[in-house]
Design a protein around this motif. Structure first.
Motif, short mmCIF file in Angstrom:
data_model
loop_
_atom_site.label_atom_id
_atom_site.label_comp_id
_atom_site.label_asym_id
_atom_site.label_seq_id
_atom_site.Cartn_x
_atom_site.Cartn_y
_atom_site.Cartn_z
N SER A 83 -15.40 -5.27 -23.50
CA SER A 83 -15.42 -5.42 -22.05
C SER A 83 -16.31 -4.38 -21.38
O SER A 83 -16.89 -4.64 -20.32
N THR A 84 -16.43 -3.20 -21.98
CA THR A 84 -17.22 -2.15 -21.35
C THR A 84 -18.72 -2.41 -21.46
O THR A 84 -19.51 -1.85 -20.68
N GLU A 85 -19.14 -3.23 -22.41
CA GLU A 85 -20.56 -3.52 -22.59
C GLU A 85 -20.97 -4.91 -22.13
O GLU A 85 -22.15 -5.24 -22.06
N LEU A 86 -19.98 -5.74 -21.78
CA LEU A 86 -20.23 -7.16 -21.62
C LEU A 86 -21.20 -7.48 -20.48
O LEU A 86 -22.16 -8.23 -20.66
N LEU A 87 -20.97 -6.95 -19.30
CA LEU A 87 -21.74 -7.38 -18.14
C LEU A 87 -23.22 -7.05 -18.26
O LEU A 87 -24.06 -7.75 -17.68
N ALA A 88 -23.55 -6.02 -19.02
CA ALA A 88 -24.97 -5.68 -19.21
C ALA A 88 -25.72 -6.77 -19.97
O ALA A 88 -26.95 -6.80 -19.94
N LEU A 89 -24.98 -7.67 -20.62
CA LEU A 89 -25.61 -8.72 -21.41
C LEU A 89 -25.85 -10.00 -20.62
O LEU A 89 -26.39 -10.96 -21.16
N ALA A 90 -25.49 -10.01 -19.35
CA ALA A 90 -25.67 -11.23 -18.55
C ALA A 90 -27.12 -11.71 -18.53
O ALA A 90 -27.39 -12.90 -18.73
N PRO A 91 -28.11 -10.85 -18.30
CA PRO A 91 -29.50 -11.33 -18.33
C PRO A 91 -29.92 -11.88 -19.69
O PRO A 91 -30.64 -12.87 -19.78
N THR A 92 -29.44 -11.24 -20.76
CA THR A 92 -29.80 -11.69 -22.11
C THR A 92 -29.21 -13.06 -22.41
O THR A 92 -29.86 -13.88 -23.08
N GLY A 94 -28.83 -15.53 -20.49
CA GLY A 94 -29.68 -16.56 -19.92
C GLY A 94 -31.05 -16.65 -20.57
O GLY A 94 -31.60 -17.74 -20.72
N ARG A 95 -31.58 -15.52 -20.98
CA ARG A 95 -32.95 -15.46 -21.50
C ARG A 95 -33.02 -15.71 -23.00
O ARG A 95 -33.93 -16.38 -23.50
N ALA A 96 -32.06 -15.16 -23.75
CA ALA A 96 -32.06 -15.24 -25.21
C ALA A 96 -30.62 -15.38 -25.69
O ALA A 96 -30.02 -14.41 -26.17
N PRO A 97 -30.04 -16.57 -25.55
CA PRO A 97 -28.60 -16.72 -25.83
C PRO A 97 -28.18 -16.37 -27.25
O PRO A 97 -27.11 -15.78 -27.44
N LEU A 98 -29.00 -16.69 -28.25
CA LEU A 98 -28.61 -16.32 -29.62
C LEU A 98 -28.51 -14.81 -29.77
O LEU A 98 -27.60 -14.30 -30.44
N GLN A 99 -29.43 -14.10 -29.16
CA GLN A 99 -29.39 -12.64 -29.21
C GLN A 99 -28.13 -12.12 -28.53
O GLN A 99 -27.47 -11.19 -29.02
N ALA A 100 -27.77 -12.70 -27.40
CA ALA A 100 -26.58 -12.27 -26.68
C ALA A 100 -25.32 -12.55 -27.49
O ALA A 100 -24.42 -11.69 -27.58
N LEU A 101 -25.24 -13.72 -28.10
CA LEU A 101 -24.08 -14.05 -28.92
C LEU A 101 -23.94 -13.08 -30.08
O LEU A 101 -22.83 -12.62 -30.40
N ALA A 102 -25.05 -12.77 -30.72
CA ALA A 102 -25.02 -11.83 -31.84
C ALA A 102 -24.56 -10.45 -31.38
O ALA A 102 -23.75 -9.79 -32.06
N ARG A 131 -26.86 -22.33 -33.05
CA ARG A 131 -28.09 -22.83 -32.42
C ARG A 131 -27.78 -23.95 -31.45
O ARG A 131 -28.43 -24.07 -30.39
N GLU A 132 -26.79 -24.77 -31.76
CA GLU A 132 -26.40 -25.83 -30.84
C GLU A 132 -25.82 -25.25 -29.55
O GLU A 132 -26.11 -25.74 -28.45
N VAL A 133 -24.99 -24.21 -29.68
CA VAL A 133 -24.46 -23.55 -28.49
C VAL A 133 -25.60 -22.96 -27.67
O VAL A 133 -25.65 -23.09 -26.44
N ALA A 134 -26.53 -22.29 -28.34
CA ALA A 134 -27.66 -21.69 -27.64
C ALA A 134 -28.49 -22.75 -26.93
O ALA A 134 -29.00 -22.51 -25.83
N ALA A 135 -28.62 -23.93 -27.53
CA ALA A 135 -29.39 -25.01 -26.90
C ALA A 135 -28.72 -25.46 -25.61
O ALA A 135 -29.39 -25.73 -24.61
#
Length: 242
Positions: A83-92, A94-102, A131-135
């Motif tokens: 939870s302490t790191e989550l919100l910083a990943l909001a831009p990622t 949208g831009r690179a969902p697989l990277q954000a999920l990882a 990959r399907e989720v990212a799509a």
């Protein structure tokens, strides 16, 4: 799962009206409780409540008071760390969902898994599901953001693409989608607590979704609309207004 799944779900009976009502309910809480006057501490409190609720759904026995005091069990500690790191990943997201999920999985699973397993799918089939989720996350859609969040949540829980912490990841992504798509930019509602308040329905509808088929997906998305109403009721904004 394909982006077309969203259009298909929106065509099912009761879904458009359920999501319009859910969004209206969230908007009323955010508007009427003074969204522009909220402090960062309110967001922190929402995230903490969400971490506790998500941890309980994942099997934690810790109370909210224990989590607040930093005395929760290992699952709760993992949820709080995420939870302490989550919100910083909001831009990622949208831009690179697989990277954000990882990254979300790597944060949640740190300390519980060997480093080489963090953020990596369990196997080839899991990689395809990710990959399907990212799509879906990358594709343009007219579907409400709440519906996208509900569908991605169910996919990540039922596919269990990572070696651990799949529930924590799914619920974190759901919250992050509400932030990144403008439903709740300051992350003040508590979707995790909405699911905990409706735990029996949450778990049964996820089982129905996992079994596949149109009926299971229909039941899940109708349930999720109800859960978003409960998420608004769990917001710290409600307490501030009393």
């Amino acid at each position: 799962m394909s982006p077309d799944a969203l259009a298909d779900l929106m065509s099912l009976e009761g879904v458009p009206s359920a999501y319009a009502a859910a969004r209206d309910g969230v908007d009323v809480i955010l508007r009427d409780r003074g969204l522009r006057r909220t402090s960062p501490e309110t967001t922190v409190e929402s995230l903490l409540r969400g971490a506790h609720a998500s941890a309980v759904l994942e099997g934690s026995g810790s109370t909210l008071a224990q989590v607040r005091a930093g005395e929760g069990d290992e699952i709760a500690a993992d949820a709080v760390r995420l939870s302490t790191e989550l919100l910083a990943l909001a831009p990622t997201l949208g831009r690179a969902p697989l990277q954000a999920l990882a990254r979300i999985h790597a944060v949640a699973g740190a300390g519980a898994l060997d480093p080489e397993r963090l953020g990596r799918p369990r196997d080839a089939e899991s990689a395809v599901r990710l990959r399907e989720v990212a799509a879906v996350l990358s594709a343009p859609t007219d579907a409400p953001a709440l519906l996208v969040a509900a569908l991605v949540h169910a996919e990540l829980v039922t596919a269990a693409p990572f070696a651990s912490h799949n529930g924590l990841v799914a619920r974190a992504v759901e919250r992050l989608l509400l932030v990144s798509r403008g439903v709740d930019e300051k992350s003040l509602i508590v979707p995790e607590a909405g699911h905990l308040a409706l735990r029996a329905q949450y778990e049964s509808n996820l089982r129905g979704y996992a079994e596949g088929g149109r009926a299971g997906a229909h039941a899940w998305v109708l349930y999720a609309a109800e859960a978003y109403t409960a998420a608004g009721e769990a917001s710290p904004l409600r307490r501030e207004a009393e």
